[in-house]
Write a protein that holds these residues in place. Sequence first.
Motif, PDB file in Angstrom:
ATOM      1  N   UNK A  55       0.843  -1.192   0.000  1.00 25.75           N
ATOM      2  CA  UNK A  55       0.000   0.000   0.000  1.00 25.75           C
ATOM      3  C   UNK A  55       0.877   1.240   0.000  1.00 25.75           C
ATOM      4  N   UNK A  56       0.757   2.046  -1.025  1.00 24.56           N
ATOM      5  CA  UNK A  56       1.541   3.273  -1.123  1.00 24.56           C
ATOM      6  C   UNK A  56       0.867   4.347  -0.272  1.00 24.56           C
ATOM      7  N   UNK A  57       1.260   4.386   0.994  1.00 28.65           N
ATOM      8  CA  UNK A  57       0.690   5.302   1.982  1.00 28.65           C
ATOM      9  C   UNK A  57       1.806   5.813   2.889  1.00 28.65           C
ATOM     10  N   UNK A  58       1.622   6.980   3.511  1.00 32.52           N
ATOM     11  CA  UNK A  58       2.631   7.472   4.456  1.00 32.52           C
ATOM     12  C   UNK A  58       2.808   6.487   5.614  1.00 32.52           C
ATOM     13  N   UNK A  59       4.038   6.264   5.979  1.00 36.09           N
ATOM     14  CA  UNK A  59       4.353   5.331   7.059  1.00 36.09           C
ATOM     15  C   UNK A  59       4.482   6.100   8.366  1.00 36.09           C
ATOM     16  N   UNK A  60       3.661   5.769   9.372  1.00 36.28           N
ATOM     17  CA  UNK A  60       3.755   6.486  10.649  1.00 36.28           C
ATOM     18  C   UNK A  60       4.955   6.061  11.486  1.00 36.28           C
ATOM     19  N   UNK A  61       5.606   4.962  11.111  1.00 36.66           N
ATOM     20  CA  UNK A  61       6.752   4.467  11.883  1.00 36.66           C
ATOM     21  C   UNK A  61       8.043   5.128  11.416  1.00 36.66           C
ATOM     22  N   UNK A  62       8.982   5.325  12.321  1.00 31.48           N
ATOM     23  CA  UNK A  62      10.285   5.871  11.908  1.00 31.48           C
ATOM     24  C   UNK A  62      11.029   4.854  11.053  1.00 31.48           C
ATOM     25  N   UNK A  63      11.747   5.327  10.047  1.00 31.53           N
ATOM     26  CA  UNK A  63      12.511   4.428   9.191  1.00 31.53           C
ATOM     27  C   UNK A  63      13.889   4.158   9.772  1.00 31.53           C
ATOM     28  N   UNK A  64      14.378   5.047  10.606  1.00 31.59           N
ATOM     29  CA  UNK A  64      15.697   4.872  11.227  1.00 31.59           C
ATOM     30  C   UNK A  64      15.528   4.473  12.679  1.00 31.59           C
ATOM     31  N   UNK A  65      16.590   3.906  13.243  1.00 33.21           N
ATOM     32  CA  UNK A  65      16.571   3.537  14.649  1.00 33.21           C
ATOM     33  C   UNK A  65      15.808   2.253  14.933  1.00 33.21           C
ATOM     34  N   UNK A  66      15.511   1.469  13.911  1.00 37.04           N
ATOM     35  CA  UNK A  66      14.816   0.201  14.109  1.00 37.04           C
ATOM     36  C   UNK A  66      15.831  -0.846  14.577  1.00 37.04           C
ATOM     37  N   UNK A  67      15.372  -1.906  15.248  1.00 38.35           N
ATOM     38  CA  UNK A  67      16.314  -2.948  15.681  1.00 38.35           C
ATOM     39  C   UNK A  67      17.068  -3.532  14.486  1.00 38.35           C
ATOM     40  N   UNK A  68      18.336  -3.829  14.687  1.00 32.93           N
ATOM     41  CA  UNK A  68      19.129  -4.425  13.607  1.00 32.93           C
ATOM     42  C   UNK A  68      18.547  -5.774  13.202  1.00 32.93           C
ATOM     43  N   UNK A  69      18.149  -6.552  14.188  1.00 37.73           N
ATOM     44  CA  UNK A  69      17.586  -7.879  13.926  1.00 37.73           C
ATOM     45  C   UNK A  69      16.069  -7.749  13.774  1.00 37.73           C
ATOM     46  N   UNK A  70      15.562  -8.095  12.598  1.00 31.45           N
ATOM     47  CA  UNK A  70      14.141  -7.952  12.307  1.00 31.45           C
ATOM     48  C   UNK A  70      13.235  -8.772  13.201  1.00 31.45           C
ATOM     49  N   UNK A  71      13.776  -9.813  13.840  1.00 30.87           N
ATOM     50  CA  UNK A  71      12.982 -10.626  14.750  1.00 30.87           C
ATOM     51  C   UNK A  71      12.609  -9.894  16.022  1.00 30.87           C
ATOM     52  N   UNK A  72      13.227  -8.750  16.250  1.00 31.97           N
ATOM     53  CA  UNK A  72      12.903  -7.932  17.428  1.00 31.97           C
ATOM     54  C   UNK A  72      12.079  -6.719  17.045  1.00 31.97           C
ATOM     55  N   UNK A  73      11.467  -6.779  15.879  1.00 32.51           N
ATOM     56  CA  UNK A  73      10.639  -5.686  15.375  1.00 32.51           C
ATOM     57  C   UNK A  73       9.350  -6.302  14.827  1.00 32.51           C
ATOM     58  N   UNK A  74       8.356  -5.480  14.517  1.00 31.41           N
ATOM     59  CA  UNK A  74       7.166  -6.005  13.843  1.00 31.41           C
ATOM     60  C   UNK A  74       7.617  -6.607  12.526  1.00 31.41           C
ATOM     61  N   UNK A  75       7.144  -7.791  12.216  1.00 31.51           N
ATOM     62  CA  UNK A  75       7.564  -8.422  10.971  1.00 31.51           C
ATOM     63  C   UNK A  75       6.524  -9.429  10.505  1.00 31.51           C
ATOM     64  N   UNK A  76       6.583  -9.752   9.230  1.00 29.00           N
ATOM     65  CA  UNK A  76       5.784 -10.824   8.652  1.00 29.00           C
ATOM     66  C   UNK A  76       6.724 -11.986   8.393  1.00 29.00           C
ATOM     67  N   UNK A  77       6.242 -13.200   8.591  1.00 29.63           N
ATOM     68  CA  UNK A  77       7.069 -14.385   8.388  1.00 29.63           C
ATOM     69  C   UNK A  77       6.503 -15.201   7.238  1.00 29.63           C
TER      70      UNK A  77
END
Length: 198
Positions: free
Chosen positions: A129-151
């Motif tokens: 979905x091409x929409x504004x992202x309310x989440x910050x793009x920087x400062x996210x956890x290096x390991x994606x398993x410690x962030x919201x993710x789809x598997x």
Amino acid sequence: MASFCTPSLTPLQTQIKHHNERNFVTTLSVIKTSPSLARRGRSYGSYSVSRATSIERDALSMDTHGSDEKIDYGVVGMHHVGILCENLERSLEFYQNILGLEINEARPHDKLPYRGAWLWVGSEMIHLMELPNPDPLNGRPEHGGRDRHACVQIRHVSNLKDILDRAGIPYTLSRSGRPAIFFRDPDSNALEFAEFDN
């Protein structure tokens, strides 16, 4: 039906937290836990009430489930996961040309007030979905398993690892040692691709 004012609730069933907001309005949060869900380490039902509003018992009452009652409303499976993107073409380049996902042409692309695309992931889909992202793009956890993710379940993590290496896409492997790889799309959305025993 029970309300948060019911005196028969045990401390395990009700946790009340008071905290002051900057506007000096005290907020009261009530979290109730069903005995059956407590055994599984989960809670349900959360209410926040400002002291500035009138509180009526009926407005805060919750329907509690008996410890042996099964919650059943007909779950069939996951249909799709929605992923926000800043530029649809850039995201399609990634999801189609690097990950090899195909567009579901049967899904409507022009019925919504924003641009998007539906991509097949087995029998389920990713909805870009091409929409504004309310989440910050920087400062996210290096390991994606410690962030919201789809598997996404795959057969060969090693093959995908080679594809990501060739494309220069950084990734991390599962910290538990299981066959899973985590990486981010062009909009910093975390993805996990993992092998599971069927």
